[in-house]
Write a protein that holds these residues in place. Structure first.
Motif, PDB file in Angstrom:
ATOM      1  N   ASP A 618       0.873  -1.170   0.000  1.00  0.00           N
ATOM      2  CA  ASP A 618       0.000   0.000   0.000  1.00  0.00           C
ATOM      3  C   ASP A 618       0.907   1.216   0.000  1.00  0.00           C
ATOM      4  OD1 ASP A 618      -2.111   1.686   0.145  1.00  0.00           O
ATOM      5  OD2 ASP A 618      -2.507   1.362   2.285  1.00  0.00           O
ATOM      6  N   ILE A 619       0.542   2.181  -0.753  1.00  0.00           N
ATOM      7  CA  ILE A 619       1.353   3.386  -0.717  1.00  0.00           C
ATOM      8  C   ILE A 619       0.425   4.585  -0.749  1.00  0.00           C
ATOM      9  CG2 ILE A 619       1.738   3.340  -3.224  1.00  0.00           C
ATOM     10  CD1 ILE A 619       4.595   4.443  -2.449  1.00  0.00           C
ATOM     11  N   SER A 620       0.621   5.454   0.211  1.00  0.00           N
ATOM     12  CA  SER A 620      -0.227   6.651   0.236  1.00  0.00           C
ATOM     13  C   SER A 620       0.657   7.868   0.376  1.00  0.00           C
ATOM     14  CB  SER A 620      -1.238   6.552   1.375  1.00  0.00           C
ATOM     15  OG  SER A 620      -0.831   7.318   2.465  1.00  0.00           O
ATOM     16  N   PHE A 621       0.372   8.867  -0.423  1.00  0.00           N
ATOM     17  CA  PHE A 621       1.201  10.078  -0.404  1.00  0.00           C
ATOM     18  C   PHE A 621       0.560  11.159   0.465  1.00  0.00           C
ATOM     19  CE2 PHE A 621       2.084   7.846  -4.326  1.00  0.00           C
ATOM     20  CZ  PHE A 621       3.457   7.772  -4.289  1.00  0.00           C
ATOM     21  N   ALA A 622      -0.532  10.776   1.094  1.00  0.00           N
ATOM     22  CA  ALA A 622      -1.333  11.787   1.787  1.00  0.00           C
ATOM     23  C   ALA A 622      -0.524  12.521   2.855  1.00  0.00           C
ATOM     24  CB  ALA A 622      -2.546  11.121   2.413  1.00  0.00           C
ATOM     25  N   THR A 623       0.238  11.773   3.629  1.00  0.00           N
ATOM     26  CA  THR A 623       0.909  12.419   4.758  1.00  0.00           C
ATOM     27  C   THR A 623       2.327  12.867   4.420  1.00  0.00           C
ATOM     28  OG1 THR A 623       1.655  10.270   5.473  1.00  0.00           O
ATOM     29  CG2 THR A 623      -0.395  11.082   6.452  1.00  0.00           C
ATOM     30  N   SER A 732       4.961   0.377   2.585  1.00  0.00           N
ATOM     31  CA  SER A 732       3.664  -0.152   3.004  1.00  0.00           C
ATOM     32  C   SER A 732       3.444   0.085   4.483  1.00  0.00           C
ATOM     33  CB  SER A 732       3.586  -1.649   2.715  1.00  0.00           C
ATOM     34  OG  SER A 732       3.962  -1.910   1.405  1.00  0.00           O
ATOM     35  N   HIS A 734       4.752   2.363   6.272  1.00  0.00           N
ATOM     36  CA  HIS A 734       4.567   3.785   6.526  1.00  0.00           C
ATOM     37  C   HIS A 734       3.163   4.235   6.119  1.00  0.00           C
ATOM     38  CE1 HIS A 734       5.879   7.869   7.277  1.00  0.00           C
ATOM     39  NE2 HIS A 734       5.261   8.226   6.152  1.00  0.00           N
ATOM     40  N   SER A 735       2.644   3.614   5.093  1.00  0.00           N
ATOM     41  CA  SER A 735       1.341   4.022   4.589  1.00  0.00           C
ATOM     42  C   SER A 735       0.195   3.406   5.366  1.00  0.00           C
ATOM     43  CB  SER A 735       1.201   3.630   3.116  1.00  0.00           C
ATOM     44  OG  SER A 735       2.297   4.105   2.396  1.00  0.00           O
ATOM     45  N   GLN A 736       0.500   2.498   6.268  1.00  0.00           N
ATOM     46  CA  GLN A 736      -0.587   1.852   7.013  1.00  0.00           C
ATOM     47  C   GLN A 736      -0.374   2.040   8.505  1.00  0.00           C
ATOM     48  OE1 GLN A 736      -1.810  -2.062   5.318  1.00  0.00           O
ATOM     49  NE2 GLN A 736       0.024  -1.823   4.084  1.00  0.00           N
TER      50      GLN A 736
END
Lengths: 806, 494
Positions: A618-623, A732, A734-736
């Motif tokens: 999972d990868i999220s750039f939100a934060t 992953s 970090h994104s979760q």
């Protein structure tokens, strides 16, 4: 009465033997030992009258009550019969050994300690009602057999035979343990009697056949059934009293005992009937056929034992058929178990005496090679007489006990074709045929054994010693057994009522309640029935073949040597030694770089596949903060530095590039507002580059190992794999961030409770001060290591001298 | 006294520091080191009693509430491991008096052992995953000290491999802890368990679980991470080898058992299945290695790997019988491996070689040694009533109950390979034609033989007296089966 402790009497006696051996040198240690089986024998005879009426006794002590593990002695007809055999034959064997083993030349204390250990073990096997204690004693018999076979431990063949027998029987034992554990899970008890009581339910369990096969593996290995019999001929390296005792009369019958004991549980299964009967019959034939190939007297007897064990085994299998036919039907199967036990007793008498005679011949002539023997009749008349009785009984001739049980055996095999379940009605015809052929061979090797040794031409120049009759003491035991052989023929029903019937009740509890229910009367003369004709055929054809033996015996050497079972065992042992060594050397290269490749490959494969299977990526750039231009530059420097380290031709370049990598990481710390970390990183980088440069002078020239492209590609692949894995999981993770971190607690308490300003410092010295304490300790230990490494340089030579100084 | 559980860590630590002050006074080194270990052993016995009667002991340091400070937890499993580790260290120190040599003794040998025990006991006791890393560092750094001590050529060659692999595994450890912290934001093991249960172990946690298995597997030498172990362990002198062989891999095994029963429990179909497959492969690899060599050290070293597989197979079954069997077997293996290494040390000292083919006929000159070795060998192979039996029986039973027929049968077969490998030593070294040897002096022989005999005797008692052990083992297994007990002891309340 706590007769469970009787089992341990021999073991306790074994503790005293070494002292007696050392202190009382004048008297042969065997005389002291002899008391043990004699006393036990008489103790067990006191049970006879009650057991004869169908009574049984239990006595136990708890070993691990919390796990329901105890040693329980259960005396019924079957275990009493075996106990009497063990102690009775045991007494005779010890008596015989007193004359066989020289008190000055032999390590008698070892011998008798092993023998007494064995006695305890064997009594334990046949009396244990608890499967775990049965297994314990079972392994103890394997171990004592190992020690006894290896008694002359300087001989190569002894060590070989000892190991072989142990490997095969312990293998069987372990499998049997597996079967026991399965049974105990199915029936929720370790008690054999309780299992028998719940036998009908067990049959439906999915593991029923598993446990059956595992337990049979134990029985077949121990009782030397095909294809596991191969250990028995090699076990003949043991001193002859041992062969007579363990490898003919008692230990090898433990497997038969096991089959008999578990018949009530497994008789319902066609697997059981097919396997026990079929393997038994195959073994009977195989053993008798190859007995004639042997030239060693004990070798002949070993194969004969294999064959006779097969005979009894097949009878036990046929006996299990009665479970399906029931008692009402007037079938012969209910006699098969009777015949099995009866033959077991008879075999113990005649085979015991024959082994002792083989030992006497060996002792008095110095050889057991049948090609060198002959014409000993005139010199050793008593031995000859005993041998003749034993052999004729083995061949199934009247007036000896073997005739009676052999007839019953033929009856049993003939009737198998009448059994119309499990496809026996089609294949059943094979059984009497094989039985008949095997009996012919049995007849031939019996004659071969006795007449080649005692008649024919005497060849004194081939014998290491001047042949003469054995001392009277040595003849007592075989003579007693020989007279039993004759006596049983004339009073078979005494043995039948007292010993055999109570045992049969234990094997076939579904048919009988008490021994009186068994209406079997042994008769020598049945009139001219088919069995009699078969016997006459055996005698005629057997004699004919014996007379022409020298013509066809060489045919045995035509058998291909490469495909024997012994060769298979040897190959397996070879593989276990040399094969594993080669295999191991193939991957254990001694180079850490190979190991790292294996290990990293394993790590990457397992982790990456988990990521994919569990869809964890999972990868999220939100934060995330936006990437700034100079961050990109530092990252590029970092990558360039790393590549330089790998590709640089000189060590100096590599070191400088390493420094560049470290400093760029420090720069990242600066940018991300972590001044403490940045400082630490800078100090470490500076120190380590400086140290490296100091050591640089002493290092050898840079030499890249294995410059082959394939090797480097492989390494590159693994290295990239590790990097990618670590990155993927890091992104992953970090994104979760699924649970809020505990760090908010520190923010709240750092001023008020910890009284500090810098949260990192407070964590280091207060919240997690314990960590810091030991991290500092690590540094201290490291410094000790460095001091020792610099100052203490031992060489191998000095090492050796120093130890000798002490 | 609530901090009793810290003493098995702090006592050796404290005495090790004292020993650093006078390294050259050998007699004082020996006396203080033995005193430290006897004291530690005594305190641990008291702790054992306390854990048995009062249940799990836990303390969070600095009076911070858990999970914010570092928690130390002594449940039955950890106290049993601490006790047996201390015992091994004590006997190894005794053995060292006659074998390690004055040179090493005057270069921080005893502080090294005490520091290592500090790390080992700490790793067994800690209830905090990062603190476990710290104790791993302590024991590893001490093991680096012990493995290079002496500076022989072979030692240095193997040490560098040993250090390299362990530095890598430490790095992986920190990285993995960081991943875990990133996802669930806590380090306290009881708290980790609670938080993972809250989020129902999503995929990322399972990935982290696998990474932990690999991190600890590197220490515990499971397949495919064991490759570094055999030659590294063979390099240092026997007492150090005995310490390493008996204790170090067990720390890894313990850590796997702990994490896989306490918090990575919600996706057993994946994680525990993987653990089982890896442990079976470990057993096979170990068996191949154990049969491949004629070097007595290598044979026993590969047996470490087999045992690791057996214990972890039990742990992967997650039922009462198998877990109890694993605990039984774990302690047994510490004792018996210690005993066997000391015994082969005696054999090597007598014959001057570790090559079996150059030995023979020792039973004539050293019968007691032969019989002691044989008993130890049977104990290792799990012949009843010796120490290996009950553990293996329970593991097999648990395996069957969990429906893993083939795996359980393989465990039984591995016993055969183990037996063959160790009986080979008996046959080659003790049977056969006598090979010329220079006998040891009586005093020297006794100094080597006595600690070994005592250890074998303890292991025999361990097997025969299983009945007295069952309550302890079942306490240990019950905590493994019910994480709630552990969590309650640490976090208190519900």
């Amino acid at each position: 009465m706590s007769f469970v402790y009787f089992i341990f009497i021999p073991m306790l006696a074994a503790l005293v033997i070494p002292f007696l051996y050392k202190k009382v040198r004048g008297i042969h240690t065997g005389w002291f030992v002899l008391a043990v089986p004699v006393i036990l024998f008489s103790l067990y005879t006191t049970f006879l009258s009650k057991v004869k009426n169908g009574e049984s006794f239990t006595s136990s002590f708890e070993w691990i009550p919390s796990l329901n593990i105890s040693v329980t002695s259960y005396i019924d007809g079957l275990s009493l019969l075996f106990s009497l055999l063990i102690t009775g034959i045991g007494s005779l064997v010890v008596l015989y050994s007193i004359f066989y083993l020289d008190k000055t030349r032999e390590q008698l204390h070892n011998f008798y300690v092993y023998l007494l250990l064995f006695m305890t073990a064997m009594l334990g096997v046949v009396q244990s009602d608890h499967m775990i204690s049965l297994y314990f004693f079972w392994e103890l018999t394997s171990i004592s057999s190992f020690l006894l076979i290896g008694y002359w431990y300087k001989r190569d063949r002894s060590r070989f035979g000892a190991l072989k027998s142990m490997m095969i029987t312990v293998f069987g034992g372990l499998m049997m343990l597996g079967g026991f554990v399965l049974l105990s899970i199915m029936g929720d008890t370790y008690s054999i009697r309780e299992l028998i009581a719940s036998a009908p339910e067990l049959g439906n369990h999915e593991w029923f056949v598993w446990s059956l096969i595992l337990i049979l593996l134990g029985a077949f290995t121990k009782s030397a059934q095909f294809p596991f019999y191969i250990w028995l001929p090699d076990a003949m390296e043991a001193p002859t009293p041992v062969s007579a005792y363990l490898h003919s009369a008692t230990m090898v019958k433990a497997g038969l005992y096991l089959v008999a004991r578990f018949t009530p549980i497994f008789a319902s299964s066609e697997w059981w009937i097919w396997l026990v009967t079929g393997i038994g019959l195959l073994t009977l034939f195989w053993g008798s056929f190859f007995a004639l190939k042997q030239t060693d007297l004990k070798g002949i007897l070993a194969f004969s034992t294999v064959s006779q064990l097969g005979l009894i085994m097949s009878l036990l299998g046929a006996g299990a058929i009665s479970f399906h036919t029931g008692i009402e039907e007037d079938s012969i199967f209910k006699y098969a178990a009777f015949a099995a036990i009866f033959h077991l007793v008879n075999h113990a008498t005649f085979k015991g005496s024959l082994f002792m005679i083989a030992g006497i011949v060996d002792h008095e002539t110095g050889t057991r090679d049948i090609r060198k023997l002959g014409g000993l009749m005139s010199m050793m008349p008593i031995s000859f007489t005993i041998a003749l009785i034993g052999s004729f009984s083995m061949a199934g001739l009247p007036p000896f006990n073997g005739f009676l049980s052999k007839e019953m055996f033929l009856t049993g095999m003939l009737s198998i074709q009448d059994f119309n379940l499990f496809a026996f009605d089609t294949w059943g015809i094979l059984f009497p045929i094989i039985a008949w052929i095997a009996s012919v061979f049995t007849f031939i090797y019996s004659f071969y054994f006795v007449f080649r040794t005692f008649t024919g031409k005497h060849k004194p120049d081939l014998l290491p010693k001047q042949a003469h009759e054995a001392p009277i003491g040595m003849l007592i035991s075989p003579a007693i057994l020989g007279s039993l052989v004759v006596a049983i023929f004339f009073i078979p029903n005494v043995i039948g009522d007292v010993l055999v019937k109570p045992a049969v009740v234990a094997i076939q509890p579904y048919l009988y309640d008490v021994p009186e229910d068994i209406h079997i009367h042994i008769k020598a003369w049945h009139g001219p029935n088919i069995e009699l004709w078969m016997t006459i055929g055996i005698v005629l054809l057997g004699y004919l073949l014996y007379a022409t033996l020298s013509k066809w015996q060489p045919l045995y050497n035509k058998f291909p040597q490469g495909f024997t079972l012994n060769r298979l065992y040897d190959t397996m042992m070879f593989l276990s030694e040399v094969g594993t060594n080669r295999l191991t050397r193939f991957y254990m290269t001694g180079f850490i770089r190979s190991y790292l490749v294996y290990m990293f490959t394993g790590i990457v494969l397992l982790t990456i596949s988990t990521v994919f299977i569990k869809e964890a990526f999972d990868i999220s750039f939100a934060t995330l903060a936006p990437i700034r231009f100079y961050e990109l530059i530092i990252a590029l420097v970092l990558i360039a530095g790393t590549l330089t380290i790998l590709l640089a031709k000189s060590r100096l370049t590599s070191i400088i590039a390493l420094g560049a990598v470290g400093y760029s990481v420090a720069l990242f710390f600066v940018i991300f507002n972590a001044p403490d970390l940045a400082l630490t990183q800078l100090v470490i980088e500076t120190v380590s580059v400086a140290l490296f440069l100091l050591a640089f002078y002493h290092l050898p020239k840079l030499n890249r190992h294995e410059n082959r492209m394939k090797f480097r590609l492989g390494n590159a692949l693994v290295a990239i794999g590790v990097g990618v894995t670590v990155t993927i999981v890091a992104l992953s993770a970090h994104s979760q961030k699924l649970v809020p971190s505990i760090s908010s607690y520190y923010e709240k308490t750092v001023y008020k409770e910890a009284g500090g300003g810098n949260i990192v410092n407070v964590i280091l010295v207060d919240y997690r001060g314990f960590d810091t304490l030991f991290e500092i300790a690590v540094l201290a230990i490291a410094s000790l290591g460095i001091i020792a490494l610099i100052q203490l340089r031992l060489t191998k030579k000095k090492e050796v001298n120093r130890i000798e100084d002490k | 006294m609530i901090n009793l559980l810290l003493f098995p860590i702090l006592l050796p630590f404290f005495f090790a520091m004292i020993l650093m002050l006078f390294p050259k006074k050998i007699l004082a080194q020996r006396t203080v080191a033995s005193t430290a270990l006897v004291l530690t052993f005594g305190v641990t016995l008291v702790l054992l009693y306390k854990v048995k009667t009062n249940g799990i002991q836990a303390i969070t340091l600095g009076s911070w509430p858990a999970p914010f400070g570092i928690s130390m937890v002594s449940d039955m499993l950890s106290v049993l491991l601490v006790l047996s580790s201390t015992l091994i260290a004590l006997l190894v120190v005794w053995y060292s008096f006659s074998s390690i040599g004055k040179d090493r003794e005057s270069f921080f040998y005893y502080p090294g052992i005490l520091f290592m025990l500090t790390g080992v006991n700490g790793a067994f006791t800690t209830g905090d995953i990062f603190n476990m890393f710290v104790f791993f560092e302590v024991l590893l750094m001490s093991s680096y000290l012990l493995i290079v001590l002496g500076g022989e050529k072979g030692q240095l060659r193997e040490s560098i491999k040993y250090i390299l692999v362990n530095v890598i595994s430490s790095a992986l450890f920190v990285v993995t802890v960081a991943y875990l912290y990133s996802v669930i934001g806590t380090l306290n093991m009881a708290d980790i368990s609670v938080k993972i249960a809250q989020i129902d172990q999503p995929g990322i946690i399972t990935v982290i679980a696998v990474l932990f298995l690999l991190v600890f597997g590197l220490k515990g030498a499971i397949f495919p991470l064991y490759f570094w172990l055999p030659s590294s362990y063979a390099a240092p002198p026997i007492p150090v080898l005995a310490l390493f062989g008996a204790l170090l891999t067990k720390v890894g095994v313990y850590a796997i058992m702990r994490t896989y029963t306490l918090f990575f429990t919600l996706d057993q179909g994946f994680t525990h299945e993987m653990l089982m497959i890896l442990s079976i492969l470990t057993i096979i690899a170990g068996c191949i290695g154990a049969l491949a060599y004629f070097d007595v050290k290598k044979i026993i070293i590969y047996n470490i790997i087999i045992a690791v597989g057996v214990i972890l197979f039990g742990a992967s079954q997650m039922n009462e019988a198998a877990l109890m069997g694993s605990v039984f077997y774990l302690i047994h293996d510490i004792l018996i491996k210690g005993a066997l290494f000391l015994l082969i040390g005696v054999i090597i000292a007598i014959t001057g070689t570790s090559d079996l083919r150059k030995m023979g006929g020792l039973i004539k000159t050293y019968p007691m040694l032969g019989w002691t070795y044989l008993i130890a060998a049977f104990g290792l192979a799990g012949i009843p009533p010796l120490s290996g039996f009950i553990g293996k029986l329970l593991i097999v039973q648990g395996g069957f109950e969990a429906g893993n027929l083939w795996g359980s049968i393989l465990i039984l077969l591995s016993s055969l390979a183990v037996l063959l490998s160790v009986i080979r030593i008996f046959i080659y070294a003790f049977w056969g034609e006598t090979v010329e040897i220079k006998p040891l002096t009586r005093q020297h022989y006794r100094g080597l033989f006595m600690p070994a005999v005592i250890l074998v005797a303890i292991s025999v008692l361990y097997g025969v007296g299983s009945e007295w052990l069952v309550p302890y083992m079942s306490d240990a297994a019950s905590v493994l089966l019910e994480p709630a007990l552990y969590i309650k002891a640490v976090l208190g309340g519900a």
